[in-house]
Design an enzyme around this catalytic site. Structure first.
Site, PDB file in Angstrom:
ATOM      1  N   LYS A 182       0.850  -1.192   0.000  1.00 19.75           N
ATOM      2  CA  LYS A 182       0.000   0.000   0.000  1.00 19.75           C
ATOM      3  C   LYS A 182       0.885   1.241   0.000  1.00 19.75           C
ATOM      4  CE  LYS A 182      -4.122   0.296   2.197  1.00 19.75           C
ATOM      5  NZ  LYS A 182      -5.050   0.179   3.360  1.00 19.75           N
TER       6      LYS A 182
HETATM    7  O1  G3P Z   1      -9.461   0.658   4.476  1.00 17.59           O
HETATM    8  C1  G3P Z   1      -9.276   1.922   4.999  1.00 17.59           C
HETATM    9  C2  G3P Z   1      -9.842   1.992   6.357  1.00 17.59           C
HETATM   10  O2  G3P Z   1      -9.112   1.219   7.244  1.00 17.59           O
HETATM   11  C3  G3P Z   1     -10.048   3.363   6.867  1.00 17.59           C
HETATM   12  O3  G3P Z   1     -11.222   3.306   7.551  1.00 17.59           O
HETATM   13  O4  G3P Z   1     -12.891   3.968   9.168  1.00 17.59           O
HETATM   14  O5  G3P Z   1     -10.496   4.694   9.456  1.00 17.59           O
HETATM   15  O6  G3P Z   1     -11.909   5.681   7.676  1.00 17.59           O
HETATM   16  P1  G3P Z   1     -11.644   4.483   8.520  1.00 17.59           P
END
Ligand code: G3P
Length: 214
Positions: free
Chosen positions: A83
Site C-alpha cells: 500500500k
Molecule cells: O481501508 C481503509 C480503512 O481502514 C479506513 O477506515 O474507518 O479509518 O476511515 P476508517
C-alpha cells in the site's frame, strides 16, 4: 464482488475466513497499532490464514524509502500487496514497482482524478475512502461510481477497493456500482449477515416444532 476484510486482528480474520468471506485482507498503520505484536509477524500470521492478497502499507513518504520498504514487505510472502499513499512520490514509487511486477494498492484516494492518475502509474488496486468523505458531507460513493466509469471507459485493469466502509449500505452500493472489491470491517460484516426477520423466523419455526411434540 470480492470481500476483503479491513483489519489486522487475527481472531476477526479467522472468524470471517471460516464463513468463506475473506478473499483478501487490508491493513494500515492505524489498524496494526490496535494489535499487539511486531508488524511483520502480524502480516506473516495473516498470510498463513488467508490465501489471497494481503495489503501492508509503507510508512516512508519519499520514493526511495517507499521502494526500500516495498521490497522488504514483498519478501514476507508472495501474496503481499504494497500500500502506497496517493502522493506525487507515491505515484513515482507505484510506477517503479509496477514495472518490476510488484503489486500495489494506492491508498487514501479521495477523488476520481487521483484514481485515474494511480491507474496511469500502473497501480494494481486503488482504495477510495468513502466513509471519511461522508464524514465531511461529501458523497463518498459518488467517487466510486465515477472511478468505475472512468476505468471502464479506458479499460484500465486497476481494481477498485472500496475502503473506509462504515455500514452495510456502503457494501450494497459498492456491489451495485460494480466495484471489484469492498474491504469490510468485521463489525460491518456481522451486520450484513443479520436480519431481524431471519431471527424471528427461526424462533417461530422452533416454537412450532416444539408444538409437534405435545
Ligand atoms: O481501508 C481503509 C480503512 O481502514 C479506513 O477506515 O474507518 O479509518 O476511515 P476508517
Amino acid at each position: 464482488m470480492k470481500f476483503f476484510i479491513d483489519t489486522a486482528n487475527i481472531d476477526e480474520i479467522k472468524e470471517a475466513h471460516s464463513m468463506g468471506m475473506v478473499d483478501g485482507v487490508t491493513t494500515n498503520p492505524s489498524l496494526i497499532s490496535k494489535e499487539s505484536g511486531v508488524f511483520e509477524e502480524i502480516i506473516k500470521e495473516i498470510c498463513k490464514i488467508v490465501n489471497g492478497p494481503v495489503n501492508a502499507e509503507v510508512i516512508s513518504l519519499d520514493v526511495e524509502g517507499m521502494l526500500k520498504e516495498a521490497r522488504h514487505l514483498i519478501g514476507i510472502h508472495d501474496n503481499i500487496v504494497v500500500k502506497i499513499p496517493m502522493t506525487v512520490d507515491g505515484l513515482k514509487a507505484t510506477r517503479q514497482l509496477s514495472g518490476e511486477g510488484i503489486k500495489t494498492n494506492v491508498t487514501l484516494i479521495f477523488s476520481p482524478l487521483q484514481a485515474l492518475m494511480a491507474a496511469k502509474a500502473g497501480a494494481t488496486y486503488v482504495s477510495p475512502f468513502v466513509g471519511r468523505l461522508d464524514d465531511l458531507s461529501y458523497e463518498g460513493m459518488l467517487i466510486v461510481e465515477q472511478i468505475v466509469e472512468i476505468y471502464s471507459n479506458y479499460a484500465y485493469n486497476t481494481e477498485v477497493i472500496v475502503a473506509s466502509i462504515r455500514n452495510p449500505l456502503h457494501v450494497l452500493d459498492s456491489a451495485l456500482m460494480g466495484a471489484d472489491i469492498a474491504t469490510i470491517p468485521f463489525n460491518v460484516l456481522s451486520k450484513l449477515a443479520a436480519h431481524p426477520l431471519t431471527d424471528k423466523g427461526i424462533r417461530s419455526f422452533l416454537d412450532d416444532w416444539e408444538k409437534t411434540k405435545k
